[in-house]
Design a protein around this motif. Structure first.
Motif, PDB file in Angstrom:
ATOM      1  N   CYS A 228       2.963  -3.153 -10.825  1.00 34.72           N
ATOM      2  CA  CYS A 228       3.735  -4.217 -10.192  1.00 34.72           C
ATOM      3  C   CYS A 228       5.212  -4.000 -10.513  1.00 34.72           C
ATOM      4  O   CYS A 228       5.561  -3.765 -11.672  1.00 34.72           O
ATOM      5  CB  CYS A 228       3.263  -5.562 -10.735  1.00 34.72           C
ATOM      6  SG  CYS A 228       4.360  -6.931 -10.370  1.00 34.72           S
ATOM      7  N   CYS A 231       6.212  -7.283 -12.979  1.00 30.06           N
ATOM      8  CA  CYS A 231       5.692  -7.497 -14.341  1.00 30.06           C
ATOM      9  C   CYS A 231       5.089  -6.232 -14.948  1.00 30.06           C
ATOM     10  O   CYS A 231       4.612  -6.267 -16.081  1.00 30.06           O
ATOM     11  CB  CYS A 231       4.660  -8.637 -14.340  1.00 30.06           C
ATOM     12  SG  CYS A 231       3.054  -8.173 -13.663  1.00 30.06           S
ATOM     13  N   CYS A 254       0.826  -8.652  -6.480  1.00 25.92           N
ATOM     14  CA  CYS A 254       0.334  -8.567  -7.848  1.00 25.92           C
ATOM     15  C   CYS A 254      -0.321  -9.904  -8.182  1.00 25.92           C
ATOM     16  O   CYS A 254       0.357 -10.948  -8.166  1.00 25.92           O
ATOM     17  CB  CYS A 254       1.487  -8.277  -8.805  1.00 25.92           C
ATOM     18  SG  CYS A 254       0.992  -8.413 -10.538  1.00 25.92           S
ATOM     19  N   CYS A 257       1.208 -11.785 -11.616  1.00 26.49           N
ATOM     20  CA  CYS A 257       2.423 -12.622 -11.613  1.00 26.49           C
ATOM     21  C   CYS A 257       2.642 -13.285 -10.257  1.00 26.49           C
ATOM     22  O   CYS A 257       3.663 -13.932 -10.054  1.00 26.49           O
ATOM     23  CB  CYS A 257       3.641 -11.810 -12.043  1.00 26.49           C
ATOM     24  SG  CYS A 257       4.138 -10.521 -10.888  1.00 26.49           S
ATOM     25  N   THR A 259       3.557 -12.192  -7.371  1.00 32.37           N
ATOM     26  CA  THR A 259       4.718 -11.791  -6.578  1.00 32.37           C
ATOM     27  C   THR A 259       4.273 -10.742  -5.552  1.00 32.37           C
ATOM     28  O   THR A 259       3.173 -10.192  -5.653  1.00 32.37           O
ATOM     29  CB  THR A 259       5.826 -11.153  -7.440  1.00 32.37           C
ATOM     30  OG1 THR A 259       5.308  -9.980  -8.043  1.00 32.37           O
ATOM     31  CG2 THR A 259       6.349 -12.123  -8.488  1.00 32.37           C
TER      32      THR A 259
END
Ligand code: ZN
Ligand code: ZN
Length: 305
Positions: A228, A231, A254, A257, A259
């Motif tokens: 990712c 993160c 991801c 996290c 995102t």
């Protein structure tokens, strides 16, 4: 990779050694040319509704013309680079920006080119700002601190474009591959600390390598594909497309996290240009945001409000 690519070929002096460049610096003239071409294609496809894309074509043409006629000098480039390596507070950054005439002149030049095609209320606002250097530097400081809600969205697009002409040349003129290893593992640009526009999977001699493209200085920096970008976790990475899995425009999410980042598969379609084609595929963003994912990165033609 096509000969007209704005991505320079890797150094072939050491055959057989697969060295990954941590950063690929922009060939600005070619990059702008491709962006203009992709924006024009979308403007034509949208017909009467392509007004914003036509405005952007003018804006990028103005950037291209400005740097061709006013290349940034080495001294001014060095001054800009001193702003890149440290986090400055608002007052300090504003004072430093006020002392760099290049980006201010670029803003005035871009406004001169685009204001005549804009509604007069918008054009007048842009013009008034170019006459007030203190306010201009204050506004630019908000943008460089990624404090977008403080700035009018129309001003943001033109002012960021002006800053970008300056920052992109400064970074290119000072290009070095000697970046601390940790900086290329960041979600933000190792050269200027701005957020990425999107992720690119390259073709040609760099087949399959993933780079992130900077929204400000246009540099691309390497990130391995399995992790990712935000993160660095690799446990819950998924790829989404609207149609088939071989689509050249994809979304990488991801689950750790929550995102996402848009990915352009230049190995599938080398004609794509991250900024222009991101703007042309916002329906993908809308679809993935309804799934609860939050975008990493910034399109400098579409600031979050
Ligand atoms: Zn950058
Ligand atoms: Zn993550």
């Amino acid at each position: 990779m096509l000969h007209s690519s704005d991505i320079v070929a890797p150094d072939k002096r050491t055959p057989g050694v697969a060295k990954i460049d941590p950063v690929i610096f922009p060939v600005l003239d070619k990059l702008y040319a491709r962006r203009i071409q992709r924006l024009s294609t979308q403007a034509d496809a949208l017909g009467e509704n392509g007004e914003y894309f036509r405005f952007l074509v003018h804006l990028v043409q103005a950037q291209q013309q400005y740097i061709a006629q006013n290349p940034l000098g080495p001294d001014e480039a060095a001054t800009v680079r001193t702003l890149l390596d440290q986090k400055r507070d608002h007052a300090h950054l504003q004072a430093s920006l006020l002392n760099i005439p290049y980006w201010q002149a670029a803003y005035t030049a871009l406004v001169g080119q685009v204001a005549p095609i804009l509604p007069s209320t918008v054009g007048d606002k842009l013009t008034a700002l170019s006459a007030d250097k203190e306010q201009l530097a204050h506004t630019a400081t908000h943008l460089l601190h990624l404090d977008y809600p403080q700035v009018d969205a129309g001003v943001s697009v033109v002012l960021w474009a002006a800053l970008s002409t300056c920052w992109a040349q400064a970074v290119s003129l000072g290009q070095t591959q000697d970046l601390p290893p940790s900086t290329t593992q960041s979600a933000h640009c190792p050269c200027c600390n701005a957020p990425p526009v999107a992720s690119l999977v390259l073709g040609g001699a760099r087949e399959g390598l993933r780079y992130l493209q900077c929204s400000l200085c246009e540099a691309r920096w390497h990130r391995v594909r399995a992790v990712c970008v935000d993160c660095s976790s690799s446990g819950q990475i998924e790829h989404w497309t609207l149609d088939d899995a071989k689509s050249a425009i994809q979304i990488e999410t991801c689950g750790d996290c929550t995102t996402y980042i848009k990915t352009f598969r230049l190995d599938y379609d080398p004609e794509l240009e991250a900024v222009a084609d991101d703007l042309g595929s916002l329906s993908l963003d809308a679809a993935i945001e309804t799934e609860g994912f939050k975008r990493v990165g910034l399109n400098p033609f579409s600031f979050p409000v």
